[in-house]
Design a protein around this motif. Structure first.
Motif, PDB file in Angstrom:
ATOM      1  N   TRP A  71      32.585  16.777  67.427  1.00 44.34           N
ATOM      2  CA  TRP A  71      33.462  15.955  66.588  1.00 44.34           C
ATOM      3  C   TRP A  71      32.723  15.514  65.323  1.00 44.34           C
ATOM      4  CZ3 TRP A  71      32.993  10.864  64.914  1.00 44.34           C
ATOM      5  CH2 TRP A  71      34.113  10.342  64.271  1.00 44.34           C
ATOM      6  N   THR A  72      31.474  15.086  65.481  1.00 43.33           N
ATOM      7  CA  THR A  72      30.689  14.642  64.323  1.00 43.33           C
ATOM      8  C   THR A  72      30.496  15.778  63.330  1.00 43.33           C
ATOM      9  OG1 THR A  72      29.509  13.026  65.704  1.00 43.33           O
ATOM     10  CG2 THR A  72      28.516  13.603  63.588  1.00 43.33           C
ATOM     11  N   ARG A  73      30.116  16.949  63.819  1.00 43.75           N
ATOM     12  CA  ARG A  73      29.878  18.086  62.923  1.00 43.75           C
ATOM     13  C   ARG A  73      31.172  18.581  62.276  1.00 43.75           C
ATOM     14  NH1 ARG A  73      27.991  22.632  65.530  1.00 43.75           N
ATOM     15  NH2 ARG A  73      28.456  21.796  67.597  1.00 43.75           N
ATOM     16  N   SER A  74      32.298  18.377  62.980  1.00 41.06           N
ATOM     17  CA  SER A  74      33.573  18.842  62.430  1.00 41.06           C
ATOM     18  C   SER A  74      34.014  18.035  61.209  1.00 41.06           C
ATOM     19  CB  SER A  74      34.671  18.767  63.497  1.00 41.06           C
ATOM     20  OG  SER A  74      35.050  17.421  63.757  1.00 41.06           O
ATOM     21  N   LEU A  75      33.426  16.847  61.027  1.00 42.08           N
ATOM     22  CA  LEU A  75      33.785  16.019  59.877  1.00 42.08           C
ATOM     23  C   LEU A  75      33.434  16.703  58.562  1.00 42.08           C
ATOM     24  CD1 LEU A  75      32.675  12.493  61.170  1.00 42.08           C
ATOM     25  CD2 LEU A  75      34.985  13.459  61.139  1.00 42.08           C
ATOM     26  N   TRP A  76      32.382  17.550  58.578  1.00 43.89           N
ATOM     27  CA  TRP A  76      32.017  18.265  57.354  1.00 43.89           C
ATOM     28  C   TRP A  76      31.985  19.789  57.549  1.00 43.89           C
ATOM     29  CZ3 TRP A  76      28.371  14.997  59.765  1.00 43.89           C
ATOM     30  CH2 TRP A  76      27.368  15.641  60.475  1.00 43.89           C
ATOM     31  N   THR A  77      32.405  20.250  58.748  1.00 41.28           N
ATOM     32  CA  THR A  77      32.475  21.692  59.011  1.00 41.28           C
ATOM     33  C   THR A  77      33.898  22.034  59.433  1.00 41.28           C
ATOM     34  OG1 THR A  77      30.175  21.623  59.783  1.00 41.28           O
ATOM     35  CG2 THR A  77      31.449  23.620  60.262  1.00 41.28           C
ATOM     36  N   PRO A  78      34.759  22.434  58.500  1.00 45.57           N
ATOM     37  CA  PRO A  78      36.172  22.697  58.793  1.00 45.57           C
ATOM     38  C   PRO A  78      36.403  23.680  59.939  1.00 45.57           C
ATOM     39  CG  PRO A  78      35.808  22.668  56.440  1.00 45.57           C
ATOM     40  CD  PRO A  78      34.459  22.630  57.070  1.00 45.57           C
ATOM     41  N   ASP A  79      35.523  24.653  60.095  1.00 47.15           N
ATOM     42  CA  ASP A  79      35.715  25.663  61.135  1.00 47.15           C
ATOM     43  C   ASP A  79      35.681  25.074  62.547  1.00 47.15           C
ATOM     44  OD1 ASP A  79      35.897  27.561  59.179  1.00 47.15           O
ATOM     45  OD2 ASP A  79      33.837  28.316  59.417  1.00 47.15           O
ATOM     46  N   LEU A  80      35.076  23.905  62.695  1.00 55.09           N
ATOM     47  CA  LEU A  80      34.963  23.290  64.016  1.00 55.09           C
ATOM     48  C   LEU A  80      36.152  22.390  64.353  1.00 55.09           C
ATOM     49  CD1 LEU A  80      31.183  22.262  64.119  1.00 55.09           C
ATOM     50  CD2 LEU A  80      32.286  24.087  65.415  1.00 55.09           C
ATOM     51  N   ARG A  81      37.014  22.139  63.410  1.00 61.84           N
ATOM     52  CA  ARG A  81      38.081  21.156  63.622  1.00 61.84           C
ATOM     53  C   ARG A  81      39.120  21.606  64.635  1.00 61.84           C
ATOM     54  NH1 ARG A  81      38.391  19.517  57.189  1.00 61.84           N
ATOM     55  NH2 ARG A  81      36.295  18.570  57.180  1.00 61.84           N
ATOM     56  N   GLY A  82      39.202  22.893  64.897  1.00 61.27           N
ATOM     57  CA  GLY A  82      40.126  23.374  65.913  1.00 61.27           C
ATOM     58  C   GLY A  82      39.494  23.488  67.285  1.00 61.27           C
ATOM     59  N   HIS A  83      38.197  23.217  67.370  1.00 60.13           N
ATOM     60  CA  HIS A  83      37.481  23.294  68.647  1.00 60.13           C
ATOM     61  C   HIS A  83      37.993  22.208  69.590  1.00 60.13           C
ATOM     62  CE1 HIS A  83      34.183  23.228  71.558  1.00 60.13           C
ATOM     63  NE2 HIS A  83      33.780  24.399  71.071  1.00 60.13           N
ATOM     64  N   HIS A  84      38.097  22.572  70.866  1.00 59.81           N
ATOM     65  CA  HIS A  84      38.628  21.628  71.855  1.00 59.81           C
ATOM     66  C   HIS A  84      37.847  20.314  71.875  1.00 59.81           C
ATOM     67  CE1 HIS A  84      39.865  19.789  75.597  1.00 59.81           C
ATOM     68  NE2 HIS A  84      38.650  19.920  76.083  1.00 59.81           N
ATOM     69  N   ALA A  85      36.523  20.394  71.807  1.00 59.56           N
ATOM     70  CA  ALA A  85      35.703  19.181  71.876  1.00 59.56           C
ATOM     71  C   ALA A  85      35.933  18.282  70.667  1.00 59.56           C
ATOM     72  CB  ALA A  85      34.221  19.557  71.981  1.00 59.56           C
ATOM     73  N   ALA A  86      36.094  18.890  69.476  1.00 58.88           N
ATOM     74  CA  ALA A  86      36.363  18.098  68.269  1.00 58.88           C
ATOM     75  C   ALA A  86      37.719  17.421  68.370  1.00 58.88           C
ATOM     76  CB  ALA A  86      36.307  18.994  67.035  1.00 58.88           C
ATOM     77  N   ARG A  87      38.708  18.163  68.856  1.00 58.40           N
ATOM     78  CA  ARG A  87      40.043  17.570  69.014  1.00 58.40           C
ATOM     79  C   ARG A  87      40.029  16.470  70.069  1.00 58.40           C
ATOM     80  NH1 ARG A  87      43.305  20.801  71.244  1.00 58.40           N
ATOM     81  NH2 ARG A  87      41.997  22.633  71.585  1.00 58.40           N
ATOM     82  N   MET A  88      39.244  16.667  71.133  1.00 54.76           N
ATOM     83  CA  MET A  88      39.166  15.649  72.174  1.00 54.76           C
ATOM     84  C   MET A  88      38.596  14.345  71.616  1.00 54.76           C
ATOM     85  SD  MET A  88      39.708  14.726  75.269  1.00 54.76           S
ATOM     86  CE  MET A  88      39.921  16.173  76.319  1.00 54.76           C
ATOM     87  N   GLY A  89      37.639  14.460  70.691  1.00 57.18           N
ATOM     88  CA  GLY A  89      37.107  13.262  70.060  1.00 57.18           C
ATOM     89  C   GLY A  89      38.195  12.456  69.376  1.00 57.18           C
TER      90      GLY A  89
END
Length: 276
Positions: A71-89
């Motif tokens: 979730w933290t890395r997805s804040l500045w890495t758009p490719d991670l925003r669809g990852h289940h863990a980022a969404r769970m955050g």
């Protein structure tokens, strides 16, 4: 004030009941009334819950680490925003909003009127029936990774906020919501435990400042009770997740209804003071 012996008993009760759908806050309140001990109060209850929440942090450490870091890395890495863990955050954050708002709005009631034994007995029965209905109508087919959404996270969140009333049960309310949304029992329980982390940690650390202030128990017994709740809670969460993978919640429902009836009867006959 509570004694060292009371701290041991209440720590055991907290550890045993926090993750079961039977309301740990109700059991701490009711046990004190049964034994003729003073109500340890909302502050003590919130702080002791830090022990059982530490058990969750350790038990789900891999999942929690993945959620936090992704979730933290997805804040500045758009490719991670669809990852289940980022969404769970985000789902945990959104699901926490209702209990924060309602907790602040009803703070005085949480520390006073909501601790009335008549209300606790009633909520044990009513929400026990809700759990039974949810368990027997659920299709147990949805998973968190594929189906959890923001609307579902909010529904879970409002269900969790009902646990501000002792007797509802944080896990019981959120698991019931998950079952009514057709999530699998294990999935509903897992999200219930993850969702509780911000709320329990926030409330516990906030109430820390009240311990030893003359109106809440002293630090020594509180720390002992918290440590005991951690050890017992870790064993309880492990057992509970294995149990519900093959069993319904019927036993917990029967227990809730029986305890609720006993509490109401004892209050009605004047054996227990509902507000003592």
């Amino acid at each position: 004030m509570i004694s060292w012996f009371e701290a041991v008993v209440l720590g055991l009760i907290q550890g045993l009941t926090e993750f079961l759908p039977i309301s740990s806050s109700a059991h701490i309140r009711v046990a004190s009334a049964f034994f003729g001990w003073p109500d340890p109060g909302a502050a003590f209850t919130a702080v002791v819950q830090l022990g059982t929440e530490a058990a969750v942090l350790i038990y789900f450490r891999k999942e929690i680490w993945e959620i936090v870091t992704t979730w933290t890395r997805s804040l500045w890495t758009p490719d991670l925003r669809g990852h289940h863990a980022a969404r769970m955050g985000w789902y945990v954050i959104v699901g926490t909003i209702p209990i924060v708002v309602l907790g602040l709005l009803f703070k005085d009631s949480i520390e006073g009127a909501f601790r009335d034994l008549r209300l606790i007995g009633t909520t044990l029965i009513v929400f026990g029936l809700v759990l039974w209905f949810a368990d027997h109508t659920a299709r147990n087919k949805l998973t968190l990774e594929r189906h959890l959404s923001f609307p579902h996270a909010l529904i879970y969140g409002f269900a969790q906020s009902l646990a501000l009333i002792p007797g509802v049960s944080r896990s019981g309310g959120t698991i019931s919501a998950g079952l009514l949304l057709d999530y699998r029992r294990e999935e509903a329980a897992k999200y219930s435990f993850l969702l509780a982390i911000p709320a329990v940690l926030g409330a516990g650390f906030l109430e820390l400042f009240k311990i030893g202030d003359g109106e809440s128990p002293e630090w020594g017994p509180t720390i002992l009770s918290t440590v005991i709740s951690f050890v017992v809670g870790y064993l309880a969460v492990s057992w509970f997740l294995k149990y519900i993978s093959t069993h319904r919640f019927t036993g917990f429902v029967i227990y809730r209804i029986a305890l609720g009836i006993i509490i109401i009867a004892l209050v009605s006959f004047g054996i227990l003071d509902p507000s003592a």
